[in-house]
Design a protein around this motif. Structure first.
Motif, PDB file in Angstrom:
ATOM      1  N   HIS A  67     120.823 -69.384  41.462  1.00  0.00           N
ATOM      2  CA  HIS A  67     121.085 -70.026  40.178  1.00  0.00           C
ATOM      3  C   HIS A  67     120.790 -71.515  40.252  1.00  0.00           C
ATOM      4  N   GLU A  68     121.203 -72.137  41.351  1.00  0.00           N
ATOM      5  CA  GLU A  68     121.009 -73.583  41.501  1.00  0.00           C
ATOM      6  C   GLU A  68     119.552 -73.923  41.787  1.00  0.00           C
ATOM      7  N   VAL A  69     118.930 -73.170  42.675  1.00  0.00           N
ATOM      8  CA  VAL A  69     117.574 -73.516  43.117  1.00  0.00           C
ATOM      9  C   VAL A  69     116.542 -73.238  42.034  1.00  0.00           C
ATOM     10  N   THR A  70     116.664 -72.109  41.329  1.00  0.00           N
ATOM     11  CA  THR A  70     115.641 -71.744  40.346  1.00  0.00           C
ATOM     12  C   THR A  70     115.903 -72.328  38.964  1.00  0.00           C
ATOM     13  N   GLY A  71     117.095 -72.844  38.725  1.00  0.00           N
ATOM     14  CA  GLY A  71     117.368 -73.495  37.449  1.00  0.00           C
ATOM     15  C   GLY A  71     117.882 -72.566  36.371  1.00  0.00           C
ATOM     16  N   GLU A  72     118.100 -73.141  35.192  1.00  0.00           N
ATOM     17  CA  GLU A  72     118.747 -72.399  34.112  1.00  0.00           C
ATOM     18  C   GLU A  72     117.814 -71.447  33.381  1.00  0.00           C
ATOM     19  N   GLY A  73     116.558 -71.813  33.219  1.00  0.00           N
ATOM     20  CA  GLY A  73     115.614 -70.941  32.543  1.00  0.00           C
ATOM     21  C   GLY A  73     115.552 -71.184  31.045  1.00  0.00           C
ATOM     22  N   PRO A  74     114.482 -70.708  30.389  1.00  0.00           N
ATOM     23  CA  PRO A  74     114.219 -71.025  28.981  1.00  0.00           C
ATOM     24  C   PRO A  74     115.196 -70.416  27.988  1.00  0.00           C
ATOM     25  N   LEU A  75     115.890 -69.338  28.353  1.00  0.00           N
ATOM     26  CA  LEU A  75     116.834 -68.741  27.405  1.00  0.00           C
ATOM     27  C   LEU A  75     118.088 -69.589  27.208  1.00  0.00           C
TER      28      LEU A  75
END
Length: 261
Positions: A67-75
């Motif tokens: 969750h921290e490394v890949t980020g929150e994402g566009p949704l």
């Protein structure tokens, strides 16, 4: 009905709608959607999920590290409700920082050790481990599905293991026969090369995935059959397991009704 949802940015997304139940009903479309990682969704894909499929909730089963490394994402900016429920036992200790967890998880990757055989029995034990070590997150994920005003997307990284476990339990409560639950789980095998291809060069998956073969990652029916068999032996069915976690008969019925009514 067409189960696969073909959108730019995902390769393993499908609607559970249309699966039959033992009492002659079926899971309603656009109630429960399973997926691989949502980080690469295009603006058009986001609009389709929100405006066309009427998704209102996202259950993110990734670990704190992911969750921290890949980020929150566009949704995240779309107004949907996001619920983060990791199935990794280490994440129950909220005092551990992501940096420390990342170091702990991969610090011995270069050390020689016996490599586990990742066969169906390995994955069955792995999935059962989610149930026995993180029942809090599993119950929370199922609760989100039961209370969603629209559709719920359940996802992890590949959309086959953690997502497969949550979806299997939800479908069991809905009354979907075991063979149908297992068949849905195995469908991810059709996309396994594309699934691994999305993740193999991405942090943090690049630290371990290159050492695993595609065949080791391929879903096999016996893996999910073993999980459902464990639930039946220990609790009768998923409804019995949920009652052991504190759910009432009304809570169980709310989840069942949300999926089939």
């Amino acid at each position: 009905m067409q189960r696969w949802i073909e959108l730019e940015g995902v390769v393993n997304m499908r609607d559970l709608g249309g699966l039959p139940t033992s009492d002659g009903r079926e899971v309603q479309p656009r109630r429960l959607i399973r997926s691989d990682n949502l980080q690469d969704l295009s603006p058009g894909s986001v609009a389709h999920l929100v405006d066309e499929l009427r998704v209102t909730d996202v259950v993110d089963l990734r670990s704190n590290i992911e969750h921290e490394v890949t980020g929150e994402g566009p949704l995240r900016s779309s107004g949907l409700r996001h619920h983060h429920h990791s199935l990794i036992i280490e994440d129950a200790d909220q005092r551990r920082t992501v940096e420390a967890a990342l170091a702990f998880s991969f610090e011995d990757d270069e050390q020689p050790r016996a490599k586990p055989v990742r066969d169906a029995d390995f994955w069955s034990r792995h999935y059962t481990g989610y149930i026995t070590t993180r029942p809090d997150s599993l119950v929370a994920a199922l609760d989100v599905i039961s209370r969603s005003a629209g559709g719920t997307i359940v996802h992890c990284a590949a959309g086959k293991d953690r997502t497969g476990t949550v979806v299997a339990l939800a479908l069991d409560v809905a009354g979907v026969p075991q063979e149908e639950i297992v068949a849905d789980y195995v469908l991810s095998a059709e996309r396994i090369e594309a699934i691994i291809g999305r993740l193999v060069d991405v942090e943090p998956y690049r630290r371990t995935l290159p050492s695993h073969t595609i065949d080791e990652q391929r879903p096999r029916a016996e893996a999910m059959t073993g999980v459902l068999g464990w639930v039946r032996r220990e609790h009768g069915d998923t409804a019995g397991w949920l009652r052991a976690q504190g759910w009432t008969a009304q809570d169980v019925e709310r989840l069942r009704s949300r999926l089939v009514d």
